[in-house]
Design a protein around this motif. Sequence first.
Motif, PDB file in Angstrom:
ATOM      1  N   ALA A   1       0.828  -1.206   0.000  1.00 22.17           N
ATOM      2  CA  ALA A   1       0.000   0.000   0.000  1.00 22.17           C
ATOM      3  C   ALA A   1       0.862   1.255   0.000  1.00 22.17           C
ATOM      4  O   ALA A   1       0.603   2.217  -0.736  1.00 22.17           O
ATOM      5  CB  ALA A   1      -0.937  -0.010   1.205  1.00 22.17           C
ATOM      6  N   ARG A   2       1.918   1.236   0.811  1.00 21.83           N
ATOM      7  CA  ARG A   2       2.829   2.381   0.835  1.00 21.83           C
ATOM      8  C   ARG A   2       3.419   2.659  -0.548  1.00 21.83           C
ATOM      9  O   ARG A   2       3.500   3.801  -0.987  1.00 21.83           O
ATOM     10  CB  ARG A   2       4.000   2.096   1.782  1.00 21.83           C
ATOM     11  N   GLY A   3       3.825   1.595  -1.191  1.00 21.79           N
ATOM     12  CA  GLY A   3       4.438   1.756  -2.511  1.00 21.79           C
ATOM     13  C   GLY A   3       3.456   2.357  -3.506  1.00 21.79           C
ATOM     14  O   GLY A   3       3.791   3.278  -4.267  1.00 21.79           O
ATOM     15  N   LEU A   4       2.240   1.851  -3.483  1.00 20.78           N
ATOM     16  CA  LEU A   4       1.229   2.362  -4.409  1.00 20.78           C
ATOM     17  C   LEU A   4       0.925   3.827  -4.103  1.00 20.78           C
ATOM     18  O   LEU A   4       0.811   4.660  -5.011  1.00 20.78           O
ATOM     19  CB  LEU A   4      -0.055   1.532  -4.292  1.00 20.78           C
ATOM     20  N   TYR A   5       0.814   4.122  -2.826  1.00 25.90           N
ATOM     21  CA  TYR A   5       0.464   5.484  -2.436  1.00 25.90           C
ATOM     22  C   TYR A   5       1.580   6.462  -2.815  1.00 25.90           C
ATOM     23  O   TYR A   5       1.313   7.590  -3.248  1.00 25.90           O
ATOM     24  CB  TYR A   5       0.187   5.517  -0.927  1.00 25.90           C
ATOM     25  N   ALA A   6       2.806   6.025  -2.663  1.00 20.57           N
ATOM     26  CA  ALA A   6       3.926   6.891  -3.042  1.00 20.57           C
ATOM     27  C   ALA A   6       3.812   7.272  -4.518  1.00 20.57           C
ATOM     28  O   ALA A   6       4.172   8.385  -4.923  1.00 20.57           O
ATOM     29  CB  ALA A   6       5.253   6.186  -2.765  1.00 20.57           C
ATOM     30  N   GLU A   7       3.298   6.376  -5.300  1.00 22.32           N
ATOM     31  CA  GLU A   7       3.153   6.619  -6.742  1.00 22.32           C
ATOM     32  C   GLU A   7       2.099   7.679  -7.045  1.00 22.32           C
ATOM     33  O   GLU A   7       2.211   8.404  -8.019  1.00 22.32           O
ATOM     34  CB  GLU A   7       2.751   5.288  -7.398  1.00 22.32           C
ATOM     35  N   VAL A   8       1.053   7.745  -6.215  1.00 23.81           N
ATOM     36  CA  VAL A   8      -0.085   8.592  -6.581  1.00 23.81           C
ATOM     37  C   VAL A   8      -0.287   9.808  -5.679  1.00 23.81           C
ATOM     38  O   VAL A   8      -1.063  10.700  -6.019  1.00 23.81           O
ATOM     39  CB  VAL A   8      -1.407   7.789  -6.606  1.00 23.81           C
TER      40      VAL A   8
ATOM     41  N   LEU B   1      -6.202  -2.051  -3.427  1.00 23.50           N
ATOM     42  CA  LEU B   1      -5.356  -2.694  -4.444  1.00 23.50           C
ATOM     43  C   LEU B   1      -4.274  -3.544  -3.789  1.00 23.50           C
ATOM     44  O   LEU B   1      -3.976  -4.653  -4.259  1.00 23.50           O
ATOM     45  CB  LEU B   1      -4.720  -1.623  -5.337  1.00 23.50           C
ATOM     46  N   ALA B   2      -3.696  -3.036  -2.706  1.00 21.87           N
ATOM     47  CA  ALA B   2      -2.672  -3.817  -2.002  1.00 21.87           C
ATOM     48  C   ALA B   2      -3.241  -5.141  -1.525  1.00 21.87           C
ATOM     49  O   ALA B   2      -2.581  -6.181  -1.596  1.00 21.87           O
ATOM     50  CB  ALA B   2      -2.130  -3.011  -0.819  1.00 21.87           C
TER      51      ALA B   2
ATOM     52  N   LEU C   1      -3.391   0.759 -12.049  1.00 25.08           N
ATOM     53  CA  LEU C   1      -4.732   1.060 -11.544  1.00 25.08           C
ATOM     54  C   LEU C   1      -4.719   2.205 -10.538  1.00 25.08           C
ATOM     55  O   LEU C   1      -5.615   3.052 -10.541  1.00 25.08           O
ATOM     56  CB  LEU C   1      -5.329  -0.189 -10.878  1.00 25.08           C
ATOM     57  N   ALA C   2      -3.726   2.226  -9.687  1.00 22.82           N
ATOM     58  CA  ALA C   2      -3.668   3.280  -8.673  1.00 22.82           C
ATOM     59  C   ALA C   2      -3.665   4.652  -9.345  1.00 22.82           C
ATOM     60  O   ALA C   2      -4.366   5.575  -8.925  1.00 22.82           O
ATOM     61  CB  ALA C   2      -2.440   3.098  -7.782  1.00 22.82           C
ATOM     62  N   ARG C   3      -2.883   4.787 -10.399  1.00 20.14           N
ATOM     63  CA  ARG C   3      -2.849   6.068 -11.139  1.00 20.14           C
ATOM     64  C   ARG C   3      -4.186   6.347 -11.802  1.00 20.14           C
ATOM     65  O   ARG C   3      -4.665   7.480 -11.801  1.00 20.14           O
ATOM     66  CB  ARG C   3      -1.755   6.048 -12.198  1.00 20.14           C
ATOM     67  N   ASP C   4      -4.774   5.313 -12.362  1.00 19.13           N
ATOM     68  CA  ASP C   4      -6.074   5.515 -13.020  1.00 19.13           C
ATOM     69  C   ASP C   4      -7.144   5.940 -12.014  1.00 19.13           C
ATOM     70  O   ASP C   4      -7.922   6.853 -12.272  1.00 19.13           O
ATOM     71  CB  ASP C   4      -6.520   4.227 -13.727  1.00 19.13           C
TER      72      ASP C   4
END
Lengths: 469, 469, 469
Positions: free
Chosen positions: B21-28, B437-438, B454-457
């Motif tokens: 989750a942290r990784g995805l959030y860092a992206e967005v 998503l995580a 998906l996170a970006r979308d």
Amino acid sequence: MKGLIDPDLLFPGEESTRALARGLYAEVSGLPIVSPHGHTDPRWYALNEAFPDPAQLLIVPDHYVFRMLFSQGISLEMLGVPTLDGSPVATDGRAIWRLFCENYYLFRGTPTRLWFDYTLSELFGIDELPSAANADRLYDHVAECLARPEYRPRALYERFNIEVISTTDSALDDLDWHARIRDSGWKGRVVPAYRPDAVVDPDFQGFGTNLDKFGEITGADTGTWTGYLDAHRSRRAYFKTFGATSTDHGHATADTANLPQNEAAALFDRVRLGKANADERRLFRAQMLTEMAKMSLDDGLVMQIHPGSLRNHSPAILAKFGRDKGFDIPTRTDYVTALKPLLDVVGLERNLTIILFTLDETSYARELAPLAGVYPALKLGPAWWFHDSADGMRRFREMTTETAGFYNTVGFNDDTRAFPSIPARHDIARRVDCAFLAGLVAEHRLRENEAYELARDLAYGLAKKAYRL
Amino acid sequence: MKGLIDPDLLFPGEESTRALARGLYAEVSGLPIVSPHGHTDPRWYALNEAFPDPAQLLIVPDHYVFRMLFSQGISLEMLGVPTLDGSPVATDGRAIWRLFCENYYLFRGTPTRLWFDYTLSELFGIDELPSAANADRLYDHVAECLARPEYRPRALYERFNIEVISTTDSALDDLDWHARIRDSGWKGRVVPAYRPDAVVDPDFQGFGTNLDKFGEITGADTGTWTGYLDAHRSRRAYFKTFGATSTDHGHATADTANLPQNEAAALFDRVRLGKANADERRLFRAQMLTEMAKMSLDDGLVMQIHPGSLRNHSPAILAKFGRDKGFDIPTRTDYVTALKPLLDVVGLERNLTIILFTLDETSYARELAPLAGVYPALKLGPAWWFHDSADGMRRFREMTTETAGFYNTVGFNDDTRAFPSIPARHDIARRVDCAFLAGLVAEHRLRENEAYELARDLAYGLAKKAYRL
Amino acid sequence: MKGLIDPDLLFPGEESTRALARGLYAEVSGLPIVSPHGHTDPRWYALNEAFPDPAQLLIVPDHYVFRMLFSQGISLEMLGVPTLDGSPVATDGRAIWRLFCENYYLFRGTPTRLWFDYTLSELFGIDELPSAANADRLYDHVAECLARPEYRPRALYERFNIEVISTTDSALDDLDWHARIRDSGWKGRVVPAYRPDAVVDPDFQGFGTNLDKFGEITGADTGTWTGYLDAHRSRRAYFKTFGATSTDHGHATADTANLPQNEAAALFDRVRLGKANADERRLFRAQMLTEMAKMSLDDGLVMQIHPGSLRNHSPAILAKFGRDKGFDIPTRTDYVTALKPLLDVVGLERNLTIILFTLDETSYARELAPLAGVYPALKLGPAWWFHDSADGMRRFREMTTETAGFYNTVGFNDDTRAFPSIPARHDIARRVDCAFLAGLVAEHRLRENEAYELARDLAYGLAKKAYRL
């Protein structure tokens, strides 16, 4: 693990969240039990006699137990459930107990299983799951316990650390058992709750006769609308002298009405004469919820509304065994339009408390939380009946908290006639709430010190405050 | 933790899933904000004046805030909510702010708490929870901030990294503030959305007069059905010149109709003359949703349908304080039969986008996801209003994704008039989606690279695409 | 990870719970498949011919697949879905396959994605997600496999470790393919299920002619009520000779009726002559559910009720492509009052099994679990259709177990015509159940040895027992 209850029962598997839950639970597990709504028999506390054999105490009267066994093909007769016409049923407690133990696996995953495990373990010191193999041994052990003085009602009340418990009593009840408790010098606090269904619901068995009796015991003229309302006022005052702080109303729907008093009086006349049709009888019940709310505003009794059960779904079972035999089935229940007439009258009152219950979980987030989250008079009762279960209570928190917060809820109700299971039920509620709070802290939605404060409120403080106990 | 927002807010406790989750959030977390539906005041961006005192900005206009306080017995007058008749209410911002801070504990577990924590922390640099003890100090600090140029609307728009924001505007609005923004040379992109309730709903206050005005400003003859439709077409085109890409429709139900044009014209005549009964007025609203959909097919405006709120539940509050005072309550809402007439006309169109919202979560898995999962014209709006909360958004994903997928959803709407809370709301939505998503990745239902896409979308791409921004 | 399916697919991220889930899954993953309800074509097992090209097998007939692609703007013609009037559609399997692979990302988060991943990986040995880049290569590989003898229907039946599979067959079907299977000497067990919609639903296409044919094939006089009932009895007996153990009923609602036989006969006469109005036709369907239940009590066929789908929502799609094109949408479904007439007649029978399905998840905890938790004749079918998904099955367990227990449920139904996906569907159901059980053990609500027993029952034992297979 010793006993049947793991110290981490119902706590999340993830280690850091579990540690939070353990800490919260340690804070509240020893708090006294406040039981503001339930159905234990005041006779027990008055007479303080030994409970009967294990089956008669734990199996035969418990509709959760016998409905599950019945669903799997075991007859109610074999389970000792009495027939209305007196046709014979099993009376051998040991045989009934054995049947239960043999089928204990059917309860896997149910709250009955947890309550039973807890009761066997914590109350009777048993550390084996019931089975065909140990049924007789467990029976003997429980029977032996029940014969001992420390298993009598008052001793259990004290052992359970109950601070106050409410019974539920017909408006026609003379509260004699409550009088005896009061006069006995025992320190236990057992209070009645005013349940007027028998004199409010025209479809209640013996409604006309009930109203006659209602007039007699109150000295009011229940032949007129104003006299009838006076009878309620008088009886509510009588209940208050025994410590009652609440009323309870079990209607099929949450419908309310707000008729002009002359129309209400005319409706009462038709109802009183048995001339009201189904719609009029429904309207009368609806009107009476509003009348009861207005009286609560006057006399301070907290009002509880328990709607949405279609009672006695099977006519064959009703005919043979009577009411409350596991055939009450929840139905879709509307609150938003149904309660509007009542709320238009008293919804904005800050000194009134109306506690709403539901059997329709879809109303939690859609209707009940938004209503209780704005009307000062409304509070949300805990997860009720079929939903008084670990997952049910979790869903209650998940679907009400974000809109209504915690402080528009009222703590836990055990709502039970199964006295020995009371500690189990409160313990499970406390565990579920602690696990829920731990999850909020773990997700950083709440600080730990706030969770500690909330844990105490949910386990103890909110019930006392909401029910004015 | 520094500030009030933990970096792991709303991420799961389990370590490996949290790392995902942290990784995805860092992206967005740094992506620009696309706000395709909301209720901020275009006047703010046009004039760029300093916001008023903390209470007038953050407490008084926020129905989430005052409904909760009201539910616990605090009067709207004490909270400074203006009365319709001008009878006095609290005006001392500091006193209102103090009342709020003293009762901040009531918001535990609610989205308001998270939005407020976030705003205090990230916008004002505060690292203490509001309380009676620090109320005055926080008030002074926030007031001091608001006086500074970097807290003016345009500066905040830029600081919030907003790429585009839509307001919601009456069909009768002259869009003068939007014109001023456009003509100011400022680079911010603030677009209107066409909200025609005042000229579509016969029960809207002043409906007849509204139609007269509608005719005047469009030059169409709103005395006839065809002229009336022309007025809509004209006004929609006008909105488009200010960058509008969408319309918005707030009906009590999702009912639609598809009358032959001569019947629709006859219905309009009755409605126009004020002769239509309740059923006819309902039918007219239903017909107009279909008409609006047909116009959207022609002019490309994305259509939003927001049904299911029973407005102004308390007549006493409506009479004293007016609309939008926290007394709008969700109701059961049907979509499957209600939308059929409209869908029979335009549901299969690929170049039309109709975005559906709901306040009835039971419709997610049962109705909305199955409909949006097959009709090309339908998309699902995000969790709305009471359900725009951490658990609400989680349930939205859990109950729509398996049937509708992610690509029949449209990203996040903040739907707010609380400008300072916009970053909080988008941040929380992004966190919830990343956590969701995580979870899918942790359960091996999705690959990590797919989750990143998906996170970006979900945070950015889908909103731009669906709203044609 | 080798292949597309991680060994831990659908297991919880938390380590100790995951370990429990793995252990349970290891116990059941190799159990034979019992498939008591589905829609595979008996012709396949009878002829044992090679399946057609990959698109015709895996894409074109799968409504989950084409509805999602259609929702995103891809026409059914491009997907090769045949038109009723024979107007041209895509026939190039490779082009259809490519279109699917290019859009595989649309299925993220859906059960289709998991089923497809599983099938590609476990059946065809593919370890790449479909994409534009590999579409042709995958197509060639799958096509090459399908041409091989080990991919013929009987070989797959054996490879899939199917113990028994039920098809679903019209009451008018001659069961010729079943006869051929039986006479072929092949050991596979393929049984029919009696689906009488064509002769029970007056709105079914060709109902009158169907009844004529029903009379011919049974030798009964379907011009009279008693003859018509005899025809059913006869045909049910015929189905039993081919191993049928169940019937299946797909009504729009769960409505049942219990008319006196003379009224039922009069109603039948009106229906038979095509003179019945909509209410009468509805009543006839309701009456027939009760008649079927009574026959099940006599002949032992397990009764399945699949209500609540509003079929063919789009008239344009129905007109062009016919039924079953992804436009069947769930609706709110009542059970408590709808089933009462039927239950009043046969609900207490212990030797009858009626399996209830729903598309309305709100009925799980509110209606279905309470009903199945007390009526001996009722059992709960698994999560159905849109809800046959990882989260859907999880919600089914979470919302039924506490009230109905596990033993009032009947294991898994794959309910599919997509033969290659059968192992995927059963595997996913087993994984979800193992994860659910692991969660109960992790929370100490169940002991590990009980979970092992339950895992076997849920994966295998309950389906065999409930369906009498």
